[in-house]
Design an enzyme around this catalytic site. Structure first.
Site, short mmCIF file in Angstrom:
data_model
loop_
_atom_site.label_atom_id
_atom_site.label_comp_id
_atom_site.label_asym_id
_atom_site.label_seq_id
_atom_site.Cartn_x
_atom_site.Cartn_y
_atom_site.Cartn_z
N LYS A 127 44.92 31.57 48.87
CA LYS A 127 44.92 33.01 49.21
C LYS A 127 46.13 33.64 48.54
O LYS A 127 47.13 32.96 48.29
CB LYS A 127 45.03 33.20 50.72
N ASP A 167 39.80 40.73 48.66
CA ASP A 167 39.92 40.68 50.12
C ASP A 167 40.26 42.13 50.49
O ASP A 167 39.99 43.04 49.68
CB ASP A 167 41.01 39.68 50.56
N1 GLU Z 1 38.28 37.16 50.77
C1 GLU Z 1 37.06 36.51 51.04
C2 GLU Z 1 37.25 35.51 52.16
O1 GLU Z 1 38.04 35.74 53.04
C3 GLU Z 1 36.38 35.94 49.81
C4 GLU Z 1 37.17 35.00 49.00
C5 GLU Z 1 36.52 34.60 47.68
O2 GLU Z 1 35.44 35.09 47.36
O3 GLU Z 1 37.12 33.79 46.98
O4 GLU Z 1 36.60 34.50 52.26
#
Ligand code: GLU
Length: 453
Positions: A127, A167
């Protein structure tokens, strides 16, 4: 004995990570669910898997400076947490929000490990983000921020090592600017980001995927009980892409979404949320939700200032099912009690960790309540990012129907392994326990296979 061990590990985490409350919250939820697994098999404790999985493999923190429209330099902190690569390249979104800090991004990265594992695809957990607020900024400011952010981030990412996506605060526009900068610096056109535009490597149905997936998951929970979404009144929080496409899919399932919210307040539209109007306001005009009244004068807007203290007023609206799809800790114990009192019998988490630990305990104590925990229910977004990676790697573009039906299959798979695992460990239907154990086991076994690193 295992319980004492877990308590000691959590105490140690608290001491070593001061001020990272939400990270500790995420760790507490998962570790407590792992007790029955750790009691049954001692290899995880022997191999120090818990201690190891709680420390990111790598963290990059960096300064990002960009020049705003008044020609002033603005200073921010950027992050990328590469949490775990046992089962695949680091995968997870970027959050641009004033509250993004190390603790928040670590909680998100930690959750991502288990969520990604549940999808059945080979993706590790990561992340990132920055304490930058895209709200109210011009396109030029956002472009310059993204370009400066990528100057540092490009050191870590590629289609096989670490693949960020969006996100909160990072949507199609930001991914475009980030990808443009990545390509310019690296001289590589590859799938190093997901959520890309449709005519330059993006996947159909990626935008819809988290919301659609959450509704598919809710449907699985209900089907298991011989019930269905049809005719159910559904309260949704948030108005980003998770909330919008949750509402859209609910209509397709013949349910009625009646609320949405943003940082200014919430809308209650008893006749059903007008998804076209919502898309126009949020995706095109990027305005606050009071604007919705221009399209639907009979709806009610409650500004944030009128919320009762310590409460999220959207959860006061009587409903059959709730889809918290905004942000962490947006549904607390009082909110959960109010929902239950008003007849709500299903909570499906579209956001990451939207319910507090106390709220979850309360919900799980009610045997007539269904609860879809975030890392299972909202995994459709990252799963479809995995499908985007597969399309990029094979130079293909699949149809909307193809991606959507694979997404549907993945959500069914996640429900099934979470449910079956809850049964295996003697607490049938407790999907918090089931999803945490199922997600953990695959990663932990891979870590053991790969040796002490
Ligand atoms: N931000 C999204 C999540 O919390 C997607 C992350 C992604 O597609 O890599 O899963």
């Amino acid at each position: 004995m295992v319980r004492d061990y877990i308590t000691d590990v959590l105490e140690d985490i608290r001491r070593k990570n001061p001020g990272q409350e939400v990270f500790l919250q995420a760790a507490t939820e998962i570790l407590h669910s792992l007790v029955p697994l750790l009691e049954r098999e001692d290899k995880y404790i022997k191999n120090r898997i818990i201690e190891r999985i709680l420390v990111p493999e790598r963290t990059l923190m960096f300064r990002v400076v960009y020049v705003n429209d008044k020609l002033e330099p603005c200073v921010h902190t950027g992050y990328r947490i590469e949490f775990n690569s046992a089962i695949g390249p680091y995968k997870g979104g970027l959050r641009f929000h004033p509250t993004a800090n190390l603790g928040v991004l670590k909680f998100l990265g930690f959750e991502q490990i288990f969520k990604n594992s549940l999808t059945g695809l080979n993706m590790g957990g990561g992340k990132g983000g920055a304490n930058f607020n895209p709200k109210g900024k011009s396109d030029g400011e956002i472009m310059r921020f993204c370009q400066n952010f990528m100057i540092e981030l490009q050191r870590l990412i590629s289609d096989v090592s670490d693949v960020p996506a969006g996100d909160i605060g990072v949507g199609a526009r930001e991914i475009g600017y980030l990808f443009g900068a990545y390509k310019k610096i690296k001289r590589r056109f590859d799938g190093s980001l997901t959520g890309k535009g449709l005519n330059w490597g993006g996947s159909l149905a990626r935008t819809e995927a988290t919301g659609y997936g959450s509704v598919y998951f809710a449907n699985e929970m209900l089907c298991k009980k011989g019930d269905a979404l049809r005719g159910k009144k559904c309260a949704i929080s948030g108005s980003g892409n998770v909330a919008i496409y949750t509402a859209e899919k609910l209509y397709q399932m013949e349910a009625l979404p009646i609320t949405v919210s943003d940082s200014t307040g919430f809308i209650y539209d008893m006749d059903g949320i007008d998804v076209m109007a919502l898309k126009k306001i949020k995706e095109e005009l990027r305005l606050g939700l009071s604007e919705y009244l221009k399209y639907r004068p009979k709806a009610k807007f409650t500004p944030l200032a009128e919320y009762p203290a310590g409460r999220n007023a959207v959860w006061n609206i009587p409903c059959d099912a709730a889809f918290p799809s905004a942000t962490q800790n947006e549904l607390n114990l009082e909110d959960a009690k109010e929902l239950y009192k008003n007849g709500c019998r299903l909570i499906c988490e579209g956001a990451n960790m939207p319910s507090t630990l106390e709220a979850i305990d309360f919900i799980l104590s009610k045997k007539d309540m269904l609860f879809g925990p975030a890392k299972a229910a909202n995994a459709g977004g990252v799963a479809t990012s995995g499908l985007e990676m597969a399309q990029n790697a094979s130079m293909q573009s699949w149809s909307f129907e193809d991606v959507d039906s694979r997404l549907h299959d993945i959500m069914r798979h996640i429900f099934r392994i979470s449910y079956d695992t809850s049964k295996e460990f003697g607490d049938e239907g407790n999907l918090v326990l089931g999803s945490n154990i199922a997600g953990f086991r695959k990663v932990a076994d891979a870590m053991i296979d790969q040796g002490y690193l």
